[in-house]
Write a protein that holds these residues in place. Structure first.
Motif, PDB file in Angstrom:
ATOM      1  N   PRO A 110      34.756   2.750  22.604  1.00  0.00           N
ATOM      2  CA  PRO A 110      34.831   4.104  23.171  1.00  0.00           C
ATOM      3  C   PRO A 110      35.641   5.074  22.315  1.00  0.00           C
ATOM      4  N   LYS A 111      36.606   4.568  21.560  1.00  0.00           N
ATOM      5  CA  LYS A 111      37.436   5.464  20.751  1.00  0.00           C
ATOM      6  C   LYS A 111      36.860   5.696  19.359  1.00  0.00           C
ATOM      7  N   SER A 112      35.730   5.107  19.115  1.00  0.00           N
ATOM      8  CA  SER A 112      35.056   5.260  17.825  1.00  0.00           C
ATOM      9  C   SER A 112      34.787   6.745  17.548  1.00  0.00           C
ATOM     10  N   PRO A 113      34.921   7.186  16.309  1.00  0.00           N
ATOM     11  CA  PRO A 113      34.742   8.615  16.033  1.00  0.00           C
ATOM     12  C   PRO A 113      33.281   9.068  16.147  1.00  0.00           C
ATOM     13  N   VAL A 114      33.114  10.349  16.390  1.00  0.00           N
ATOM     14  CA  VAL A 114      31.783  10.966  16.366  1.00  0.00           C
ATOM     15  C   VAL A 114      31.422  11.205  14.905  1.00  0.00           C
ATOM     16  N   VAL A 115      30.277  10.668  14.488  1.00  0.00           N
ATOM     17  CA  VAL A 115      29.904  10.785  13.070  1.00  0.00           C
ATOM     18  C   VAL A 115      28.652  11.616  12.857  1.00  0.00           C
ATOM     19  N   ALA A 116      27.934  11.933  13.927  1.00  0.00           N
ATOM     20  CA  ALA A 116      26.672  12.659  13.766  1.00  0.00           C
ATOM     21  C   ALA A 116      26.315  13.334  15.083  1.00  0.00           C
ATOM     22  N   THR A 117      25.255  14.114  15.041  1.00  0.00           N
ATOM     23  CA  THR A 117      24.783  14.876  16.195  1.00  0.00           C
ATOM     24  C   THR A 117      23.317  14.533  16.411  1.00  0.00           C
ATOM     25  N   GLU A 118      22.914  14.456  17.669  1.00  0.00           N
ATOM     26  CA  GLU A 118      21.495  14.190  17.953  1.00  0.00           C
ATOM     27  C   GLU A 118      20.952  15.208  18.950  1.00  0.00           C
ATOM     28  N   PHE A 119      19.771  15.717  18.643  1.00  0.00           N
ATOM     29  CA  PHE A 119      19.027  16.553  19.584  1.00  0.00           C
ATOM     30  C   PHE A 119      17.735  15.820  19.924  1.00  0.00           C
ATOM     31  N   VAL A 120      17.539  15.549  21.202  1.00  0.00           N
ATOM     32  CA  VAL A 120      16.304  14.918  21.655  1.00  0.00           C
ATOM     33  C   VAL A 120      15.456  16.003  22.306  1.00  0.00           C
ATOM     34  N   GLY A 121      14.296  16.263  21.721  1.00  0.00           N
ATOM     35  CA  GLY A 121      13.414  17.279  22.294  1.00  0.00           C
ATOM     36  C   GLY A 121      12.662  16.689  23.464  1.00  0.00           C
ATOM     37  N   THR A 122      12.136  17.537  24.294  1.00  0.00           N
ATOM     38  CA  THR A 122      11.328  17.028  25.386  1.00  0.00           C
ATOM     39  C   THR A 122       9.882  16.897  24.913  1.00  0.00           C
ATOM     40  N   SER A 123       8.954  16.804  25.825  1.00  0.00           N
ATOM     41  CA  SER A 123       7.552  16.661  25.446  1.00  0.00           C
ATOM     42  C   SER A 123       6.865  18.024  25.422  1.00  0.00           C
ATOM     43  N   ILE A 124       5.804  18.087  24.647  1.00  0.00           N
ATOM     44  CA  ILE A 124       4.924  19.251  24.667  1.00  0.00           C
ATOM     45  C   ILE A 124       4.142  19.301  25.989  1.00  0.00           C
ATOM     46  N   SER A 125       3.651  18.149  26.434  1.00  0.00           N
ATOM     47  CA  SER A 125       2.857  18.140  27.672  1.00  0.00           C
ATOM     48  C   SER A 125       3.087  16.893  28.533  1.00  0.00           C
ATOM     49  N   THR A 126       3.489  15.795  27.933  1.00  0.00           N
ATOM     50  CA  THR A 126       3.522  14.521  28.660  1.00  0.00           C
ATOM     51  C   THR A 126       4.439  14.599  29.889  1.00  0.00           C
ATOM     52  N   ASN A 127       3.982  13.993  30.970  1.00  0.00           N
ATOM     53  CA  ASN A 127       4.574  14.050  32.312  1.00  0.00           C
ATOM     54  C   ASN A 127       4.196  15.333  33.054  1.00  0.00           C
ATOM     55  N   GLY A 128       3.491  16.244  32.382  1.00  0.00           N
ATOM     56  CA  GLY A 128       2.974  17.417  33.072  1.00  0.00           C
ATOM     57  C   GLY A 128       4.076  18.216  33.741  1.00  0.00           C
ATOM     58  N   ASP A 129       3.790  18.703  34.934  1.00  0.00           N
ATOM     59  CA  ASP A 129       4.756  19.539  35.646  1.00  0.00           C
ATOM     60  C   ASP A 129       5.538  18.747  36.697  1.00  0.00           C
ATOM     61  N   VAL A 130       5.472  17.442  36.612  1.00  0.00           N
ATOM     62  CA  VAL A 130       6.038  16.611  37.675  1.00  0.00           C
ATOM     63  C   VAL A 130       7.447  16.146  37.287  1.00  0.00           C
ATOM     64  N   PRO A 131       8.420  16.263  38.188  1.00  0.00           N
ATOM     65  CA  PRO A 131       9.745  15.726  37.876  1.00  0.00           C
ATOM     66  C   PRO A 131       9.738  14.200  37.934  1.00  0.00           C
ATOM     67  N   VAL A 132       9.981  13.585  36.809  1.00  0.00           N
ATOM     68  CA  VAL A 132       9.917  12.128  36.720  1.00  0.00           C
ATOM     69  C   VAL A 132      11.244  11.573  36.244  1.00  0.00           C
ATOM     70  N   TYR A 133      11.716  12.098  35.120  1.00  0.00           N
ATOM     71  CA  TYR A 133      12.894  11.485  34.487  1.00  0.00           C
ATOM     72  C   TYR A 133      14.205  12.089  34.968  1.00  0.00           C
ATOM     73  N   GLY A 134      14.186  13.357  35.395  1.00  0.00           N
ATOM     74  CA  GLY A 134      15.413  13.969  35.907  1.00  0.00           C
ATOM     75  C   GLY A 134      16.017  13.158  37.044  1.00  0.00           C
ATOM     76  N   PRO A 135      15.214  12.861  38.067  1.00  0.00           N
ATOM     77  CA  PRO A 135      15.767  12.099  39.188  1.00  0.00           C
ATOM     78  C   PRO A 135      16.236  10.698  38.776  1.00  0.00           C
ATOM     79  N   TYR A 136      15.594  10.123  37.775  1.00  0.00           N
ATOM     80  CA  TYR A 136      15.949   8.755  37.400  1.00  0.00           C
ATOM     81  C   TYR A 136      17.153   8.710  36.454  1.00  0.00           C
ATOM     82  N   TYR A 137      17.089   9.497  35.392  1.00  0.00           N
ATOM     83  CA  TYR A 137      18.142   9.416  34.369  1.00  0.00           C
ATOM     84  C   TYR A 137      19.321  10.342  34.659  1.00  0.00           C
ATOM     85  N   GLY A 138      19.091  11.405  35.417  1.00  0.00           N
ATOM     86  CA  GLY A 138      20.156  12.367  35.687  1.00  0.00           C
ATOM     87  C   GLY A 138      21.445  11.713  36.189  1.00  0.00           C
ATOM     88  N   PRO A 139      21.358  10.836  37.199  1.00  0.00           N
ATOM     89  CA  PRO A 139      22.584  10.226  37.717  1.00  0.00           C
ATOM     90  C   PRO A 139      23.302   9.327  36.709  1.00  0.00           C
TER      91      PRO A 139
END
Ligand SMILES: [Fe+2]
Length: 558
Positions: free
Chosen positions: A437-466
């Motif tokens: 946990p005390k390991s230094p931050v060495v880089a930055t990551e940006f994860v983009g979302t999808s162009i279309s996959t999963n459509g307009d339906v909330p799928v991952y927010g409810p699962y991964y959000g918590p």
């Protein structure tokens, strides 16, 4: 910024041709010449350029130009005769083709689905170029592209966007419609360009009738894989963004099979090596990539490095073809000791070595990793257990540590990962070793979302959000919006904007900027500039319905 040098097309006619050449001065005489012929023929009847044009992998002196002759997309053979056919190409310094710089003729081969990959050389660095193809009396749409700045040249700007995950039946591509309006030098596509499933008769969210032949998934069938690409490229907004900017493309799993590793899959779904061979073949045939990406006796080499002057190096990696089977289990599984065995690898040892050697050899200001699956840890259950998503780098912790060690030991300046796959947005600190946990931050990551996959339906927010609270290195998470990431890179900072659309149920949908971030030179980790922040993110567990636009106004979504 754009200073193309008109060079005689005759004195420096050097170009590499992936499929064999019938080039020469005689061929040059037959080229479509003059502005009047720049107009594409109306798409109808047997128009062969239905999939449009594309360019990719810009170098300082050249770029790959792509097209495919396919008048009938859902017929075996695509409606072309089963023999090699000559295709003419031109590169000009202006959109009206009054200053033609390069040109030639290549064979479109039936064994490559009559696709064409022209590796143009001899262009001047940091230039804007226009290109087109001709087959018999038909002329393609005009594409625009550019060359990279000269190797090592002092460079002040790289404007790029990155995208991933564009399941056709999940929705339209309004994000590409917006992306085509941006002022970009380059687009990175980080995988899931097509999905491996059969197409529903009603076209899914697109509600477009599709031919019966698309019902059955492609599996190991090359002809059917070609149709999958032809269907996806039937989207006019995808074609528009390809015609406007050069792409650098890598792949993820769905170009072959969900969550596959090397030649293995948890689904035992037929002959994976055969499926993979044909899927890779169709991928090559439909992407603006260079000759090493063509499957041969050695298998396609997709990992490669682009340079943008002295400003940036972009390492596009292949995280699927060479990875070992995830040691702790497929998908969501508890962490295990076997994942730390030296043999476990995400990239395969030759690719790892290539990557690390590239870090030692070059000193750009920014080191971008074009990465298919999430690099940061995502602890699923906090103190309760060790549940992780093993298809991502979390399944390969020792390999991840080798990568972060290579960054530290080579004194790599500003490593930044741009990542696809998740259909959710994350902004992450990358720690030298997530086990400490005390390991230094060495880089930055940006994860983009999808162009279309999963459509307009909330799928991952409810699962991964918590789960986000278990992961203090995750600076930002948003579950279920569709969009892409724009990154403006200069000598002092990367400015990142998460560009979202309100729906993918229509071709046209408003775009807004959900959040913006900055990474400063010499300071790993992103600083948020606008948008909802994690500590006041009550809706993140079901993120639909909340957002802020670029002006900071709260907006309703969907
Ligand atoms: Fe995906």
């Amino acid at each position: 910024m754009v200073v193309p040098h008109p060079t005689s097309p005759l004195d420096r006619r050097r170009f590499l041709i992936g499929v064999g050449a019938v080039a020469g001065l005689a061929a040059a005489a037959q080229l479509p010449v003059g502005p009047a012929e720049a107009r594409p023929r109306v798409a109808g009847g047997d128009y062969v350029f239905r999939l449009g044009v594309a360019s990719g992998d810009p170098l300082p002196d050249g770029v790959v130009l792509w097209t495919r002759l396919v008048p009938r997309r859902f017929e075996p053979g695509g409606g072309m005769p089963p023999r090699r056919l000559p295709v003419q190409w031109q590169v000009a310094a202006d959109e009206r083709f009054s200053r033609i710089i390069r040109g030639g003729t290549v064979w479109a081969l039936p064994e490559l689905a009559h696709s064409v990959h022209v590796e143009v050389e001899g262009l001047t660095p940091d230039g804007e170029w226009f290109y087109r193809f001709r087959y018999r009396d038909q002329v393609s749409p005009v594409g625009r592209t550019r060359t990279a700045p000269a190797m090592g040249a002092r460079t002040g700007r790289l404007a790029l966007a990155f995208a991933s995950c564009q399941d056709w039946a999940s929705g339209y591509y309004p994000s590409y419609r917006h992306m085509a309006q941006e002022d970009l030098d380059l687009v990175l596509h980080l995988g899931d360009y097509v999905y491996e499933g059969g197409i529903p008769a009603d076209g899914g969210l697109r509600a477009v009738n599709t031919p019966d032949i698309l019902r059955v998934p492609p599996r190991g069938d090359l002809t059917r894989w070609r149709m999958q690409y032809a269907l996806y490229k039937s989207d006019p907004d995808l074609r528009a963004v390809h015609a406007r900017f050069p792409f650098a493309v890598t792949w993820d799993d769905h170009e072959v099979l969900n969550d596959y590793a090397n030649t293995h899959s948890q689904y035992g779904d037929g002959n994976i090596p055969l499926r993979r061979r044909n899927a890779y073949q169709a991928w090559y045939e439909h992407q603006p990539v260079r000759r090493p990406a063509r499957p041969g006796s050695e298998g396609p080499r997709v990992y490669r490095r682009l340079h943008w002057g002295d400003l940036a190096q972009i390492d596009m990696v292949d995280g699927r073809q060479f990875r070992t089977i995830p040691a702790c289990g497929w998908g969501e599984a508890d962490a295990c000791d076997e994942a730390y065995l030296p043999r476990q690898t995400m990239l395969g040892r030759p690719q790892e070595q290539w990557l690390y050697n590239g870090y030692a050899a070059n000193r750009p200001r920014w080191n971008i990793l074009g990465n298919n699956v999430m690099l940061a840890r995502l602890d699923h259950d906090g103190k309760k257990g060790d549940l992780l998503w093993n298809d991502a780098w979390d399944g390969y912790p020792r390999a991840r540590n080798r990568l972060t060690r290579a960054w530290v030991e080579n004194d790599v300046r500003n490593p930044v990962a741009f990542t696809g796959d998740w259909h959710s947005t994350f902004v992450n600190d990358i720690k030298r070793n997530f086990d400490h946990p005390k390991s230094p931050v060495v880089a930055t990551e940006f994860v983009g979302t999808s162009i279309s996959t999963n459509g307009d339906v909330p799928v991952y927010g409810p699962y991964y959000g918590p789960m986000i609270d278990f992961n203090p290195h995750i600076k930002f998470f948003d579950g279920d919006r569709r969009g892409y990431v724009r990154a403006n890179i200069d000598r002092k900072k990367i400015f990142v904007a998460h560009r979202m659309v309100r729906t993918v149920s229509t071709r046209r949908a408003d775009q807004y900027t959900l959040a913006t971030f900055m990474v400063e030179d010499g300071r790993p980790g992103a600083v948020q500039l606008s948008g909802p922040t994690q500590d006041r993110f009550p809706e993140r567990s079901s993120s639909r319905g909340y957002g802020k636009d670029a002006e900071g106004k709260a907006t309703q979504v969907g």
